[in-house]
Design an enzyme around this catalytic site. Structure first.
Site, mmCIF file in Angstrom:
data_model
loop_
_atom_site.group_PDB
_atom_site.id
_atom_site.type_symbol
_atom_site.label_atom_id
_atom_site.label_comp_id
_atom_site.label_asym_id
_atom_site.label_seq_id
_atom_site.Cartn_x
_atom_site.Cartn_y
_atom_site.Cartn_z
ATOM 1 N N ASP A 180 0.927 -1.157 -0.131
ATOM 2 C CA ASP A 180 0.155 0.004 0.224
ATOM 3 C C ASP A 180 0.926 1.196 0.015
ATOM 4 O OD1 ASP A 180 -1.712 1.930 0.483
ATOM 5 O OD2 ASP A 180 -2.370 1.376 2.477
ATOM 6 N N ASN A 194 -0.143 4.577 -0.266
ATOM 7 C CA ASN A 194 -0.701 6.020 -0.141
ATOM 8 C C ASN A 194 -1.306 5.632 1.346
ATOM 9 O OD1 ASN A 194 -2.901 4.278 -1.013
ATOM 10 N ND2 ASN A 194 -3.939 5.907 -2.359
ATOM 11 N N ASP A 229 -3.734 3.862 2.630
ATOM 12 C CA ASP A 229 -5.198 3.645 3.101
ATOM 13 C C ASP A 229 -5.873 2.387 3.705
ATOM 14 O OD1 ASP A 229 -4.974 2.339 0.798
ATOM 15 O OD2 ASP A 229 -6.505 3.608 -0.204
ATOM 16 N N GLU A 233 -8.067 -20.907 -16.091
ATOM 17 C CA GLU A 233 -8.360 -21.625 -15.114
ATOM 18 C C GLU A 233 -9.624 -22.562 -15.491
ATOM 19 O OE1 GLU A 233 -9.793 -20.523 -10.404
ATOM 20 O OE2 GLU A 233 -10.908 -19.560 -12.541
ATOM 21 N N HIS A 244 -4.857 -17.276 -4.936
ATOM 22 C CA HIS A 244 -5.358 -16.523 -3.966
ATOM 23 C C HIS A 244 -6.845 -17.266 -3.491
ATOM 24 C CE1 HIS A 244 -7.285 -16.208 -7.904
ATOM 25 N NE2 HIS A 244 -8.261 -15.733 -7.703
HETATM 26 C C1 NOJ Z 1 -11.960 -17.541 -9.732
HETATM 27 C C2 NOJ Z 1 -11.197 -16.768 -9.216
HETATM 28 O O1 NOJ Z 1 -9.893 -17.192 -8.743
HETATM 29 C C3 NOJ Z 1 -11.988 -16.479 -7.665
HETATM 30 O O2 NOJ Z 1 -11.031 -15.553 -7.026
HETATM 31 C C4 NOJ Z 1 -13.433 -15.917 -8.091
HETATM 32 O O3 NOJ Z 1 -13.895 -15.690 -6.952
HETATM 33 C C5 NOJ Z 1 -13.993 -16.668 -9.193
HETATM 34 N N1 NOJ Z 1 -13.280 -17.364 -10.092
HETATM 35 C C6 NOJ Z 1 -15.140 -15.942 -9.783
HETATM 36 O O4 NOJ Z 1 -14.492 -14.947 -10.663
#
Ligand code: NOJ
Length: 552
Positions: free
Chosen positions: A22, A24, A26, A256, A329
């Site tokens: 980050d 700035n 916030d 994906e 993530h």
């Molecule tokens: C896969 C993404 O990696 C995930 O973070 C997201 O919630 C879903 N697709 C919906 O876009």
């Protein structure tokens, strides 16, 4: 334009922008924060970044709900900041791949807003609307989505429902409509013309839906998945994108895939078919759950992981390309996962790194993985921000059966485990920001942070550096064959890679105890070129020991 195979020598680092740095203050990561850390990435040795979405978004699903594909979300910065970041990356020899989220938009996207305010809008057919049953009181069918509950949302008190396979704020696009496909191509061209080097294509195997829209036999999760995963026109749509866009640029795409069978995957990445460069499949991350549902946890067995990895390595060799990863993530942290434990954090993290880095394919590192960041150890749902965890928590609270089945796992498998702020140093908020971050920092930041890792020659970070340096340009890793060895040892996953007269032997122990392996004597004449221990005993592997031998 000449198409090259640059991605085969790439090591890709995933940045989750709101949690990275980050600038700035916030409490929310931003593009200038990323720019300030590019030298860190250069020092680590990666040569490509995958950036999770930075487009305009109401952030219901942290940016995977896009309201404007041509602009930057203001808390991340401006388009000028983005252009500077891209130039600064390229200056350092780091390529950039963007997240492409086009299975759905945000409900705040102008197209969707127009549809809701005007039934006759020209954008109506951009989305999937169906009439509800019982005069609109019931959804059109019984399909359920990825965040739990019905995949349909009613529009006000009308009879109309729209399909959303994720949150209500993420209406699915109607790819049957050629205008939608043409919009997607324009988005791609816009970013490629700006100089980005490729795309990670979010849930790309959901874009084509069977058009019957009939109810399916009830299922515990993802009811209707045969209708919306790997739909009938998936390959055709991807080939169209390649023909009209991707083939004209020297780019890579990584799709994906959700629950794709190997046969399906082979089609997606077969270079002759011109669909995707590689895919993220989740077979290996699903080895510790039942039916691909992460809340239904199963005891991890190294041999199951070996079986799955081996299947993909052998099947795609010479007829496709693998992506290699152990975190992202959406996954909890790998420390303490895949049979490892926090007590042996460093040994386990280095062992897992060695295991996946020396396979054939392109390795991805998720931010913080390189310093061995751990799960957050959440204690209450109030500490979690992720919409998926909140939806699951609500479902579990409303249904005793689900509660028994999944409630114990929600904190441990929550995606927010991977989304806590990056731990840069031991100052307040781990040096991520000087303001309170949007998600709490994990308690162990005083001892686990990048500053400490850089200065410790024995750190996980410095081990990753060695691995990256070793693998880029290494022909055995890039092209070599793969074979499992030491098959009969329950807690050992070992393999050999061969290319011409070169040979690499990779041995990984998944045991917390010493393991006697008489057969290691066979490698007495080989040289240990990498290991997570300083001394390696002739026939004993220490807890989570890994070693890489090369023929002298
Ligand atoms: C896969 C993404 O990696 C995930 O973070 C997201 O919630 C879903 N697709 C919906 O876009």
């Amino acid at each position: 334009m000449k198409k090259t195979d640059w991605y085969k020598d790439a090591v890709i680092y995933q940045i989750y922008p709101r949690s990275f740095c980050d600038s700035n203050n916030d409490g929310f990561g931003d593009i200038n924060g990323i720019i300030s850390k590019l030298d860190y990435l250069k020092d680590l040795g990666v040569n490509c970044v995958w950036l999770s979405p930075v487009y305009c978004s109401p952030q219901e699903d942290n940016g995977y709900d896009i309201s404007d594909y041509y602009n930057i979300y203001q808390r991340f910065g401006t388009m000028d900041d983005f252009k500077v970041m891209l130039a600064e990356m390229h200056k350092r020899g780091i390529r950039l791949i963007m997240d492409l989220v086009v299975n759905h938009t945000s409900s705040e996207h102008d197209w969707f807003k127009q549809v809701v305010s005007n039934k006759d809008s020209k954008y109506r057919d951009y989305y999937i609307f169906k009439k509800g049953k019982k005069n609109g009181k019931k959804p059109p069918n019984n399909w359920t989505g990825f965040f739990g509950g019905s995949a349909w949302e009613r529009v006000g008190d009308s009879q109309d429902y729209y399909l959303h396979l994720f949150a209500k704020g993420q209406p699915d696009l109607n790819w049957e409509n050629p205008k939608v496909r043409s919009e997607v191509k324009n988005i791609l061209k816009f970013w490629l013309d700006m100089g980005v080097d490729g795309f990670r294509c979010d849930v790309i195997t959901l874009i084509s839906k069977k058009q019957d829209f009939k109810s399916r036999f009830p299922a515990l999760a993802l009811c209707g998945k045969d209708a919306y995963i790997n739909g009938p026109r998936l390959h055709e749509f991807l080939q169209e994108l390649d023909r009209d866009v991707f083939s004209k640029y020297d780019v890579m795409t990584v799709g994906e895939t959700v629950m794709s069978s190997l046969d399906e995957a082979k089609k997606l990445v077969d270079p002759k078919r011109h669909e995707l460069t590689m895919i993220f499949n989740f077979d290996h991350t699903d080895t510790d759950n039942y039916m691909g549902v992460k809340y239904l946890r199963k005891k991890f067995k190294a041999k199951n992981l070996q079986k799955v990895v081996t299947k993909w390595q052998l099947s795609l060799h010479d007829c496709g390309w693998n992506s290699l990863f152990i975190e992202n993530h959406d996954q909890r942290r790998s420390v303490g996962r895949f049979g490892t434990c926090e007590e042996y954090r460093k040994e386990g993290a280095k062992m897992l790194a060695t295991l996946y880095f020396l396979l054939q394919g392109t390795p991805f590192i998720y931010e913080g993985q390189e310093i061995g960041m751990t799960n957050a150890h959440f204690k209450s749902i109030d500490e979690i921000v992720d919409i998926e965890a909140h939806n699951m928590d609500k479902l579990a609270k409303s249904n005793i059966f689900l509660r028994m089945l999944i409630h114990g796992s929600i904190f441990d498998v929550s995606r927010d485990n991977a989304r806590t702020p990056m731990q840069w140093d031991d100052t307040a908020y781990a040096g991520f920001s000087s303001a309170k971050p949007w998600l709490r920092v994990t308690d162990n930041y005083k001892s686990i942070n990048a500053k400490e890792s850089i200065s410790d020659p024995d750190s996980i970070y410095n081990y990753y550096k060695k691995l990256i340096e070793f693998r880029i340009g290494n022909e055995v890793i890039k092209n070599g064959t793969y074979d499992v060895i030491l098959k009969n040892y329950k807690n050992i996953f070992a393999y050999v890679r061969k290319y011409k007269e070169n040979e690499l032997i990779v041995i990984c122990s998944f045991s917390k105890k010493d393991t006697r392996v008489k057969k290691l004597e066979k490698y007495n004449n080989y040289e240990v070129i990498l290991s997570n221990y300083k001394d390696n005993l002739a026939t004993i592997l220490k807890p989570y020991e890994c070693r890489v031998y090369s023929k002298k």
